[in-house]
Each structure stands twice: as C-alpha cells, then as structure tokens.
Design a protein around this motif. Sequence first.
Motif, PDB file in Angstrom:
ATOM      1  N   UNK A   1      -1.990 -28.268  -8.662  1.00 43.41           N
ATOM      2  CA  UNK A   1      -1.868 -26.371  -8.478  1.00 43.41           C
ATOM      3  C   UNK A   1      -1.038 -27.371  -7.633  1.00 43.41           C
ATOM      4  N   UNK A   2       0.202 -26.594  -7.655  1.00 46.01           N
ATOM      5  CA  UNK A   2       1.507 -26.921  -7.064  1.00 46.01           C
ATOM      6  C   UNK A   2       1.263 -25.659  -5.788  1.00 46.01           C
ATOM      7  N   UNK A  73      -6.803 -24.081  -3.625  1.00 43.96           N
ATOM      8  CA  UNK A  73      -5.871 -24.600  -2.845  1.00 43.96           C
ATOM      9  C   UNK A  73      -5.226 -25.119  -2.909  1.00 43.96           C
ATOM     10  N   UNK A  74      -3.960 -25.145  -2.574  1.00 41.82           N
ATOM     11  CA  UNK A  74      -2.497 -25.681  -3.122  1.00 41.82           C
ATOM     12  C   UNK A  74      -2.776 -27.236  -3.131  1.00 41.82           C
ATOM     13  N   UNK A  90      -1.084 -34.046  -2.945  1.00 41.62           N
ATOM     14  CA  UNK A  90       0.762 -34.342  -2.373  1.00 41.62           C
ATOM     15  C   UNK A  90       0.226 -34.554  -1.381  1.00 41.62           C
ATOM     16  N   UNK A  91       1.441 -35.877  -0.222  1.00 36.45           N
ATOM     17  CA  UNK A  91       1.364 -35.549   0.586  1.00 36.45           C
ATOM     18  C   UNK A  91       2.908 -35.196   1.312  1.00 36.45           C
ATOM     19  N   UNK A 131       0.439 -20.421   0.233  1.00 40.11           N
ATOM     20  CA  UNK A 131       1.582 -20.925  -0.492  1.00 40.11           C
ATOM     21  C   UNK A 131       2.938 -21.998  -0.170  1.00 40.11           C
ATOM     22  N   UNK A 132       3.628 -22.048   1.976  1.00 39.85           N
ATOM     23  CA  UNK A 132       3.559 -22.661   2.221  1.00 39.85           C
ATOM     24  C   UNK A 132       2.909 -23.778   2.641  1.00 39.85           C
ATOM     25  N   UNK A 133       3.430 -25.056   1.956  1.00 37.69           N
ATOM     26  CA  UNK A 133       2.254 -25.896   2.719  1.00 37.69           C
ATOM     27  C   UNK A 133       1.886 -26.646   3.798  1.00 37.69           C
TER      28      UNK A 133
END
Length: 389
Positions: A1-2, A73-74, A90-91, A131-133
């Motif tokens: 999930x992005x 979670x993202x 994602x890194x 939403x702001x990773x």
Amino acid sequence: SASLEAPAFVAEASEGKSEQEEGEDGANYVPVATAFTPGRVAELMVYEDGTRRGTSTASAGDIVAVAGLSDICIGDTICAPGSPVALPPPKISPPTVRLTLAASDTALAGREGTLVTRSALGKRLARELDRNLALRVRAVPEGFELAGRGALHLGVLAETFRREGYAFALGPPRVVERRDPDTGARLEPWEDITIEVEDQHVGAVTALLSQRRATMLDMSEAAAGGTTRLRYRAPTRAVLSLRSSLLHCSRGTATMSTELAGHEPWGGDLGAREQGSLVAVAEGQATAYAILGAEARGRLFVRPGDEIFEGQVVGIHQRAGDLGINVCKKKALTNMRAASKEQTVVLAEPIAVNLEYALEYIAEDELVEVTPKNVRIRKNPAFGKNKNK
C-alpha cells in the motif's frame, strides 16, 4: 500500500499497486508487515484516467484502492491468506531538516484563522502521519517538532495547513545531526547543488557560495547559450537560506536544484545574518507618515493600513543588530495641517513576505506567524527569557 485515504462512505481506503495475480472484491486478505492481521475487503476500486471507480477484480499493474482492512500502514503488503509473502517496503531517506510548530499567541491570534489551538494542530498532524511517510513528529514543550526531507518538504506541509484554515507559528529550520558510530564525530547532512546562471553573474554566484563553505565540483557550459552550469557540495545549513540570496545576486535569472549527498563531518560555523531586523514597538495600524520616516532605517515588509502587533518584524535593518521602531505613529494635526496631506506621500514598495522567504530570513530568535490571510515575522519572546536565565 502506498498511501491512505478516508472517504466519507467508508472508514479508510488503502491505495497501492497490484503486483501479482488478480484480486477480487469481497475476498479475504491479510496485510503483511511484522504481523498477520486477517480481514475482508469491503470495496475494491481502481484508478482510470485520473478518476477512481468501483470494480469487482483488479489485475497486476493496476493502481487500486481497497476499503475494509484495518491497521494498514504505508509500506504494508496486502495478499491472500494462503500465500502471505511481503514485498520489500519502500526505502525512505531519513529526515534532514527540523523545525518547531506551535499555536500562535500574538495579539492578532484568532482573528485570521479558525483552527488555532495546540489540540487542533495535534489532531491534524496525526492525520498527516497516516499518509506522509517521510514526516516525523515529536511533542515538545513549545508545541511540536517536525522533521522532514528538507525545508521544501516542511514548507509545503505548512502551506497546506495554512490553506486549510490553520494559524500557527514556525521556528527557524535546523538540520538533523548525527554522531559517527565509530568515532563519535559530529555529522550533518550535505547536498549536491546544481546551478545554471547567465555568464555575467557567475562571479557573484561563486562569491556567494564560497561564503557558505561550499566546494565547487564542476563548472561547464550549459545547453543554453551564454549560460554556465555550476556544481557544488555544501552543508544543508548553507542551502536553507540560499535561494533568495541566489536570486538577488543573479537578478532572478539563476535556477537551482539540490540532492542529498549524505552525512559528512560538521562543516564549521557559517556565520550569522549580517543585517538585523526592524521590530515594531507599538500595536495598531501602520501609517504612511511613520513608514516614510522608517524607510531611512532599512527595507520594510509592511504598507499603510496593515495590522501591526508589538514585537512584529516589520523590515530589515540596514545595519547589524535589531532596531525598535513605531510604524503606527500618526502625524499630529493642527489648524495648519490636514489629514489628507498624507495622501501625497510616495513610499518605496515593501518586500513581499511569503512562507518561503520568511523561513529563509528568520534568525534563531525569530518566528514565522502563519495565518490563512498573512505571513508575518516576529521576535520569539521565549528566546529572550531563556537567554536571561
């Protein structure tokens, strides 16, 4: 999930890319992260031509949104219960810049914004973290400390809050330091800077960068005729207030891009701002008569009719050190003078203060007051109290 979204008709929607076989609406799935949590997809949606529509199936490569799964979670992977295989998360680069965000406490607080309390800011930041990773938030006595991937990242967040009706105060941006695990040496983020500027301004730009402890990596001719491309490496501290100075010395013709190069040893003291601030000593409306007298002291940020509060920074002092002035002073009226006489006064155009300019300008003892209608600069009253202790 992005990313995560919260439509009105479902609790929360998780957006991402379908990587493998088909998924179906109403099927059982498990979000895979550090734990397995089973759930059922209440609704499956797919994006086409920039719009989202409901669907019964999704294939590999589709950008989808699913609703009904809790505790997402993202970076989590959503998959079938029979094959819970997680994809690599994602890194995200670590934060490099931090600043404080606090509720406004000036005399004008509450007049230009509807959401002004610490509680309102805290709830909005909690939603942003979903939403702001790359954002990090930590509660501090004065409010909240925000850490992100550069001043632009945090500036965009502050501008979003402003447009949503929030009023708040921002502290000066600072870099996020580290310690070398082997030697214990002090490390700070450094950035690679690429600048394209007209040939006639190259000398002024190189002089500016040399003052900020920047090291030139390359100088070459740009694709556009009469333009030079400069590549530098400099501490992020030097980049935080570079853009406005760069535009000034190049007469607005230079373009700049930056990229994080990593953490390197501390680059040394960059020096303080050369000019002080003009600080208002009275509250009220700015007058043309007072502004005309103040123009001899430096460049101003305000114009006649602006609301002023005590402690507000109303301009740039032409010398080092701050200077208190009264820009609300009115001309004394007698039988030989008329109020209409002020209409003939010709004033210099004030400097336009936006959020980007204010964050670059402020010193350690100053704050940026942000409201839906205005961006102002003021002295930090807590700084003087702490200094005297």
